[in-house]
Motif scaffolding. Structure first.
Motif, mmCIF file in Angstrom:
data_model
loop_
_atom_site.group_PDB
_atom_site.id
_atom_site.type_symbol
_atom_site.label_atom_id
_atom_site.label_comp_id
_atom_site.label_asym_id
_atom_site.label_seq_id
_atom_site.Cartn_x
_atom_site.Cartn_y
_atom_site.Cartn_z
ATOM 1 N N LEU A 60 -29.353 32.798 -7.090
ATOM 2 C CA LEU A 60 -30.693 33.376 -7.018
ATOM 3 C C LEU A 60 -31.630 32.796 -8.070
ATOM 4 O O LEU A 60 -32.850 32.902 -7.947
ATOM 5 C CB LEU A 60 -30.621 34.898 -7.183
ATOM 6 N N ARG A 61 -31.048 32.181 -9.114
ATOM 7 C CA ARG A 61 -31.848 31.581 -10.170
ATOM 8 C C ARG A 61 -31.379 30.149 -10.406
ATOM 9 O O ARG A 61 -30.199 29.839 -10.208
ATOM 10 C CB ARG A 61 -31.735 32.390 -11.472
ATOM 11 N N PRO A 92 -28.406 36.579 0.284
ATOM 12 C CA PRO A 92 -28.434 37.803 -0.522
ATOM 13 C C PRO A 92 -29.595 38.705 -0.103
ATOM 14 O O PRO A 92 -30.546 38.272 0.552
ATOM 15 C CB PRO A 92 -28.624 37.283 -1.953
ATOM 16 N N LYS A 93 -29.513 39.953 -0.486
ATOM 17 C CA LYS A 93 -30.520 40.938 -0.110
ATOM 18 C C LYS A 93 -31.896 40.556 -0.649
ATOM 19 O O LYS A 93 -32.918 40.729 0.030
ATOM 20 C CB LYS A 93 -30.105 42.315 -0.620
ATOM 21 N N LYS A 94 -31.954 40.040 -1.869
ATOM 22 C CA LYS A 94 -33.229 39.654 -2.459
ATOM 23 C C LYS A 94 -33.889 38.514 -1.688
ATOM 24 O O LYS A 94 -35.114 38.465 -1.554
ATOM 25 C CB LYS A 94 -33.026 39.253 -3.922
ATOM 26 N N THR A 95 -33.075 37.597 -1.188
ATOM 27 C CA THR A 95 -33.623 36.483 -0.408
ATOM 28 C C THR A 95 -34.190 36.978 0.913
ATOM 29 O O THR A 95 -35.240 36.504 1.372
ATOM 30 C CB THR A 95 -32.543 35.419 -0.151
ATOM 31 N N ARG A 96 -33.502 37.928 1.536
ATOM 32 C CA ARG A 96 -33.988 38.468 2.819
ATOM 33 C C ARG A 96 -35.295 39.225 2.642
ATOM 34 O O ARG A 96 -36.076 39.354 3.582
ATOM 35 C CB ARG A 96 -32.931 39.387 3.437
ATOM 36 N N THR A 100 -36.129 34.014 -3.084
ATOM 37 C CA THR A 100 -35.824 32.590 -3.175
ATOM 38 C C THR A 100 -34.317 32.398 -3.330
ATOM 39 O O THR A 100 -33.631 33.252 -3.895
ATOM 40 C CB THR A 100 -36.557 31.956 -4.379
ATOM 41 N N LEU A 101 -33.807 31.277 -2.827
ATOM 42 C CA LEU A 101 -32.396 30.923 -2.993
ATOM 43 C C LEU A 101 -32.313 29.453 -3.384
ATOM 44 O O LEU A 101 -33.023 28.609 -2.815
ATOM 45 C CB LEU A 101 -31.616 31.171 -1.704
ATOM 46 N N TYR A 102 -31.468 29.168 -4.364
ATOM 47 C CA TYR A 102 -31.313 27.805 -4.878
ATOM 48 C C TYR A 102 -29.947 27.242 -4.501
ATOM 49 O O TYR A 102 -28.976 27.986 -4.338
ATOM 50 C CB TYR A 102 -31.460 27.783 -6.403
ATOM 51 N N ALA A 103 -29.886 25.921 -4.408
ATOM 52 C CA ALA A 103 -28.623 25.208 -4.218
ATOM 53 C C ALA A 103 -28.345 24.388 -5.468
ATOM 54 O O ALA A 103 -29.234 23.693 -5.984
ATOM 55 C CB ALA A 103 -28.689 24.299 -2.994
#
Length: 533
Positions: A60-61, A92-96, A100-103
């Motif tokens: 997430l970060r 994740p719930k925060k992304t939905r 933001t989501l990182y790789a």
């Protein structure tokens, strides 16, 4: 003055092309270290052929605070072996919830955790991006596919939401290049990690995540009900020259966005680089450069011709009026389709010039009385009336029998069977389909006038030739730049008309000193001084 200005512009253009070629050579060529055994060289870590693994995590970060999840690990990773894997990623719930989501992409020693490997290299990239949602398209008559829930307000459609990037492209420089410490390129330096091994400096593998491969057309909107989305992870080795070029292109696209270009405009630039190979890309650069040059020269000569035009003898006023109408409709259509600025800006400038030409052709004078304009139309002389007779009574009569029923029928068919964002979108699409499909018919009156007069001396041939070159350049652009299909087909339609114009140019040799059947000579500037007697 116009001739000297044209020469100056062409000279500056050639200098710009040569300078760009020199800069491009400096980007793709890197000077190697000439003395491999000296301390001034930086040796590659891959020369020892270590066993490596490629691991991809989500977080997430960007610094992985708050946890991370492994989504893929390539156990037997070979730098020279290309592969592509399709994995499903849990959101994740925060992304939905519009997050933001990182790789996190790691290249590390096999059998060792990337968090504990001192010789690992990694890069962080976003798997999500914020962009405006695509407006829904519905059938305006049957209202099919209209969302059952409450319609989104304009404020909601103008608010960027989180979208999923469905592609992750990873590259590693496979060649064992020996860098010179004194001539290390700045673009490579930020991707390089080095460590000391005895007296030698070793650089770890050059890992690169290709951001240019993320296109707007591949984005998927994320909503609260989406729990899992597919991600295509592709890997391929990359040459050092191409890596440096790609780094500069990514920086250029980022700079455009900082200067106010929208993501869609930047995406058009990305498409030029991603969808073509380097050789075709070089051709694209030269094509684009010459396109801009011919665009400017065509506009300049067209304005110069019409500025000194005092009579409409031999010129089809209907063709001028049609060109004005069609260019405005095409500009509004391209604006509605959010087409690339590379196509939109020349269309907008051309529309303004065509409006000015209509004012000249119909001798319109605007008189302002306060805030109320009054339009006065000039009168035609006998020679212009003869041309108007050929233009109106004969050339347009039979064309209208075919044009109007087809345009109306096509608009009705589209209204019933095709989905649009709004009524305005349907009107603009219907008008532009008529312009594209039958626009060449309205170019034919000028061909007919040329045939009746057996002359082409009245035409602005410099502007025509620049436009002809641009028409054939547009044929190349039609396969490179993203544009509506109907606009792409129109590029090939114009080729036919210009070929007929060229045939008439050969068939009716121009002698501007000859006085035609109307008593008019088109040689406005005498070649020498007249005798006193």
């Amino acid at each position: 003055n116009w001739t000297s200005l044209t020469g100056l512009i062409v000279g500056v253009f050639l200098l710009y092309v040569l300078h760009t070629c020199w800069v491009m050579f400096g980007i793709v060529y890197t000077k190697p270290c000439e003395k491999p055994e000296s301390d001034g060289c930086i040796s590659p870590y891959l020369a020892a052929k270590p066993r490596l693994q490629l691991s991809v995590y989500t977080a997430l970060r960007p610094n992985a605070d708050g946890g991370h999840s492994l989504i893929h690990r390539e156990e037997e990773f070979d730098v020279n072996t290309r592969f592509e894997r399709l994995v499903n990623v849990s959101l994740p719930k925060k992304t939905r919830k519009n997050g933001t989501l990182y790789a996190m992409v790691f290249l590390h020693q096999a059998g060792v955790s990337p968090w504990q490997d001192p010789h690992q290299v990694h890069l962080v990239t976003q798997l999500t991006t914020y962009t405006l949602p695509k407006p829904p398209e519905i059938s305006l008559i049957t209202r099919q596919d209209e969302p059952q829930q409450k319609q989104s307000s304009d404020s909601e459609l103008d608010r960027p939401v989180s979208h999923w990037r469905s592609r992750l492209t990873v590259n590693v420089v496979s060649e064992n290049f020996l860098f010179d410490r004194e001539a290390l390129p700045g673009d490579v330096h930020r991707y390089m990690r080095v460590y000391q091994s005895g007296k030698k400096m070793i650089y770890l593998p050059l890992l690169f995540v290709d951001e240019l491969s993320n296109r707007v057309k591949d984005l998927m909107e994320i909503n609260s009900s989406t729990t899992e989305l597919p991600l295509s992870i592709s890997y391929d080795s990359i040459a050092l020259g191409k890596l440096r070029f790609w780094i500069h292109m990514q920086d250029a696209v980022y700079s455009l966005q900082q200067f106010g270009f929208t993501e869609k405009d930047a995406d058009e630039i990305k498409g030029i680089f991603v969808d073509t190979n380097l050789y075709f890309l070089a051709l694209t650069f030269f094509v684009a450069a010459f396109h801009l040059l011919f665009d400017f020269l065509a506009f300049k000569n067209d304005i110069s011709f019409w500025k000194h035009k005092k009579s409409m003898v031999g010129m089809s006023s209907k063709a001028v009026l049609w060109r004005c109408f069609s260019t405005i409709v095409i500009f509004l259509y391209l604006l509605d389709e959010q087409t690339s600025l590379l196509v939109l800006l020349p269309a907008g400038i051309g529309s303004l010039i065509e409006v000015w030409k209509v004012k000249k052709a119909f001798k319109i004078h605007v008189i302002w009385r306060g805030l109320t304009p009054t339009f006065l139309f000039g009168k035609m002389d006998e020679s212009e009336k003869r041309t108007e007779e050929y233009d109106t009574l004969q050339a347009m009569k039979y064309l209208s029998y075919l044009l109007y029923p087809l345009c109306i029928g096509g608009a009705v068919y589209a209204l019933v069977f095709v989905k649009y964002k709004s009524w305005y979108s349907w009107i603009i699409n219907s008008l532009v389909n008529g312009v594209y499909a039958f626009g060449f018919l309205f170019m034919l009156p000028q061909l007919f006038v040329n045939y009746k007069l057996k002359s082409v001396a009245h035409l602005p041939w410099k502007a025509f030739m620049y436009k002809a070159f641009n028409t054939f350049i547009d044929d190349v652009f039609a396969f490179i730049i993203t544009m509506p299909t109907s606009h792409r087909l129109a590029c090939f339609r114009d080729d036919v008309v210009f070929l007929v114009y060229l045939y008439q140019r050969w068939l009716y040799p121009v002698d501007k000193t000859r006085v035609n059947e109307y008593g008019v000579s088109y040689d406005e500037k005498p070649k020498g001084k007249s005798h006193k007697d």
